[in-house]
Write a protein that holds these residues in place. Structure first.
Motif, PDB file in Angstrom:
ATOM      1  N   VAL A  27      11.799  56.477  22.626  1.00  0.00           N
ATOM      2  CA  VAL A  27      11.711  54.823  22.675  1.00  0.00           C
ATOM      3  C   VAL A  27      13.352  54.446  22.347  1.00  0.00           C
ATOM      4  O   VAL A  27      13.676  53.228  21.961  1.00  0.00           O
ATOM      5  N   ASP A  28      13.916  55.613  21.674  1.00  0.00           N
ATOM      6  CA  ASP A  28      15.239  55.173  21.309  1.00  0.00           C
ATOM      7  C   ASP A  28      16.250  55.310  22.330  1.00  0.00           C
ATOM      8  O   ASP A  28      17.294  54.534  22.167  1.00  0.00           O
ATOM      9  N   VAL A  29      16.162  55.816  23.286  1.00  0.00           N
ATOM     10  CA  VAL A  29      17.073  56.028  24.339  1.00  0.00           C
ATOM     11  C   VAL A  29      17.709  54.811  24.885  1.00  0.00           C
ATOM     12  O   VAL A  29      18.832  54.703  24.831  1.00  0.00           O
ATOM     13  N   ILE A  30      16.926  53.979  25.401  1.00  0.00           N
ATOM     14  CA  ILE A  30      17.217  52.917  26.249  1.00  0.00           C
ATOM     15  C   ILE A  30      17.954  51.836  25.281  1.00  0.00           C
ATOM     16  O   ILE A  30      19.460  51.492  25.322  1.00  0.00           O
ATOM     17  N   PRO A  31      17.527  51.364  23.934  1.00  0.00           N
ATOM     18  CA  PRO A  31      18.315  50.770  23.113  1.00  0.00           C
ATOM     19  C   PRO A  31      19.449  51.303  22.473  1.00  0.00           C
ATOM     20  O   PRO A  31      20.673  50.526  22.362  1.00  0.00           O
ATOM     21  N   ALA A  32      19.407  52.670  22.108  1.00  0.00           N
ATOM     22  CA  ALA A  32      20.778  53.135  21.890  1.00  0.00           C
ATOM     23  C   ALA A  32      21.934  53.342  22.886  1.00  0.00           C
ATOM     24  O   ALA A  32      23.013  53.028  22.632  1.00  0.00           O
ATOM     25  N   MET A  33      21.508  53.599  24.272  1.00  0.00           N
ATOM     26  CA  MET A  33      22.673  53.509  25.053  1.00  0.00           C
ATOM     27  C   MET A  33      23.076  52.258  25.408  1.00  0.00           C
ATOM     28  O   MET A  33      24.197  51.931  25.635  1.00  0.00           O
ATOM     29  N   ARG A  35      27.130  51.450  24.607  1.00  0.00           N
ATOM     30  CA  ARG A  35      28.142  51.411  25.778  1.00  0.00           C
ATOM     31  C   ARG A  35      28.478  50.011  25.800  1.00  0.00           C
ATOM     32  O   ARG A  35      29.761  49.809  25.990  1.00  0.00           O
ATOM     33  N   ALA A  36      27.780  48.957  24.967  1.00  0.00           N
ATOM     34  CA  ALA A  36      28.109  47.658  24.937  1.00  0.00           C
ATOM     35  C   ALA A  36      29.206  47.770  23.988  1.00  0.00           C
ATOM     36  O   ALA A  36      30.175  46.956  23.961  1.00  0.00           O
ATOM     37  N   LYS A  37      28.976  48.219  22.671  1.00  0.00           N
ATOM     38  CA  LYS A  37      29.962  48.357  21.574  1.00  0.00           C
ATOM     39  C   LYS A  37      31.387  49.146  21.639  1.00  0.00           C
ATOM     40  O   LYS A  37      32.326  48.723  21.388  1.00  0.00           O
ATOM     41  N   VAL A  38      30.757  50.304  22.000  1.00  0.00           N
ATOM     42  CA  VAL A  38      32.174  51.225  22.159  1.00  0.00           C
ATOM     43  C   VAL A  38      32.892  51.223  23.464  1.00  0.00           C
ATOM     44  O   VAL A  38      34.099  51.569  23.554  1.00  0.00           O
ATOM     45  N   CYS A  39      32.104  51.076  24.488  1.00  0.00           N
ATOM     46  CA  CYS A  39      32.719  51.229  25.793  1.00  0.00           C
ATOM     47  C   CYS A  39      33.140  49.546  26.447  1.00  0.00           C
ATOM     48  O   CYS A  39      33.829  49.603  27.577  1.00  0.00           O
ATOM     49  N   GLY A  40      32.586  48.660  25.752  1.00  0.00           N
ATOM     50  CA  GLY A  40      32.675  47.430  26.494  1.00  0.00           C
ATOM     51  C   GLY A  40      31.892  47.211  27.829  1.00  0.00           C
ATOM     52  O   GLY A  40      32.180  46.402  28.632  1.00  0.00           O
ATOM     53  N   SER A  41      30.875  47.817  27.827  1.00  0.00           N
ATOM     54  CA  SER A  41      30.020  47.661  29.301  1.00  0.00           C
ATOM     55  C   SER A  41      29.335  46.470  29.037  1.00  0.00           C
ATOM     56  O   SER A  41      28.765  45.988  28.060  1.00  0.00           O
ATOM     57  N   GLU A  42      29.265  45.712  30.228  1.00  0.00           N
ATOM     58  CA  GLU A  42      28.580  44.629  30.559  1.00  0.00           C
ATOM     59  C   GLU A  42      27.273  44.780  31.137  1.00  0.00           C
ATOM     60  O   GLU A  42      26.426  44.011  31.466  1.00  0.00           O
ATOM     61  N   TRP A  43      26.964  46.094  31.197  1.00  0.00           N
ATOM     62  CA  TRP A  43      25.609  46.435  32.040  1.00  0.00           C
ATOM     63  C   TRP A  43      25.451  45.744  33.226  1.00  0.00           C
ATOM     64  O   TRP A  43      24.331  44.923  33.428  1.00  0.00           O
ATOM     65  N   GLU A  44      26.094  45.966  34.286  1.00  0.00           N
ATOM     66  CA  GLU A  44      25.956  45.599  35.772  1.00  0.00           C
ATOM     67  C   GLU A  44      24.626  46.153  36.075  1.00  0.00           C
ATOM     68  O   GLU A  44      24.273  47.208  35.310  1.00  0.00           O
ATOM     69  N   ASP A  45      23.903  45.545  37.014  1.00  0.00           N
ATOM     70  CA  ASP A  45      22.677  46.218  37.719  1.00  0.00           C
ATOM     71  C   ASP A  45      22.724  47.590  38.052  1.00  0.00           C
ATOM     72  O   ASP A  45      21.927  48.480  37.756  1.00  0.00           O
ATOM     73  N   ALA A  46      23.906  47.956  38.673  1.00  0.00           N
ATOM     74  CA  ALA A  46      23.834  49.066  38.959  1.00  0.00           C
ATOM     75  C   ALA A  46      24.320  50.306  37.823  1.00  0.00           C
ATOM     76  O   ALA A  46      23.758  51.422  37.913  1.00  0.00           O
TER      77      ALA A  46
END
Length: 200
Positions: free
Chosen positions: A163-169, A173-184
């Motif tokens: 249950v940790d994997v999705i919230p952690a990822m 990635r949002a905080k460290v990599c600046g990911s906007e989490w596109e659908d892909a």
């Protein structure tokens, strides 16, 4: 005469929940425009069209006000309908979580965490935990249980790290990599990480 003037003005005077909502909205607006460091109680009071005393009666400090504004402003992830497979269920959950992170309060919370000092960071991390991480973990646990009953998740996929994997990822990635989490990106997380983990 004085009584007449008071009666004419009183219907427009906001009290209780209506005034609190205006103050919290003004705090979120200030966070979005000037950030944590430049936000002041005076600025929030001005944005809410009220006096500074109305803020201090409810919140003793800027941190108290901001924590309440973030907590009340974060949208709820909501229940995830049965989409027929663990893959589709988790995909929808990720999209819903991303929407919370990209909401006005979610973006404000992320910016606050970047700006605030260590003394306040733990408090605002608590807002993330109660408003985002804990609800997401609870839902993932429910979706995995649903998948086990349906037969598309292995019966022993019930460990705490699942249950940790999705919230952690999402957060990393949002905080460290600046990911906007596109659908892909969400599809890749589900297809390359979660589905193999749950079906192995």
């Amino acid at each position: 005469m004085v009584g007449s003037r008071w009666s004419a003005a009183s219907p427009g005077r906001r009290r209780g929940p209506e005034l609190e909502r205006a103050i919290l909205d003004a705090a979120l607006e200030q966070l979005s425009t000037v950030g944590w460091n430049a936000l002041t109680m005076e600025g929030v009071a001005s944005g809410a069209h009220t006096g500074k005393a109305a803020l201090y009666r409810r919140w003793p400090s800027k941190a108290d006000l901001v924590a309440d504004a973030l907590r009340s402003g974060l949208p709820r992830i909501g229940d995830i309908p049965d989409c027929g497979s663990i893959r589709e269920d988790l995909y929808l959950l990720c999209v819903s979580t991303r929407d919370v992170m990209h909401s006005r309060a979610g973006q404000a919370l992320r910016s606050v965490l970047h700006e605030c000092d260590h003394m306040h960071a733990d408090r605002f991390h608590g807002v993330i935990w109660s408003g985002l991480h804990e609800p997401a973990q609870r839902l993932i646990r429910e979706l995995v249980g649903r998948g086990i009953e349906r037969g598309d998740v292995r019966p022993d996929a019930t460990g705490p790290f699942v249950v940790d994997v999705i919230p952690a990822m999402l957060m990393y990635r949002a905080k460290v990599c600046g990911s906007e989490w596109e659908d892909a990106d969400i599809a890749a997380l589900i297809d390359e990480v979660m589905v193999p983990l749950l079906r192995a």
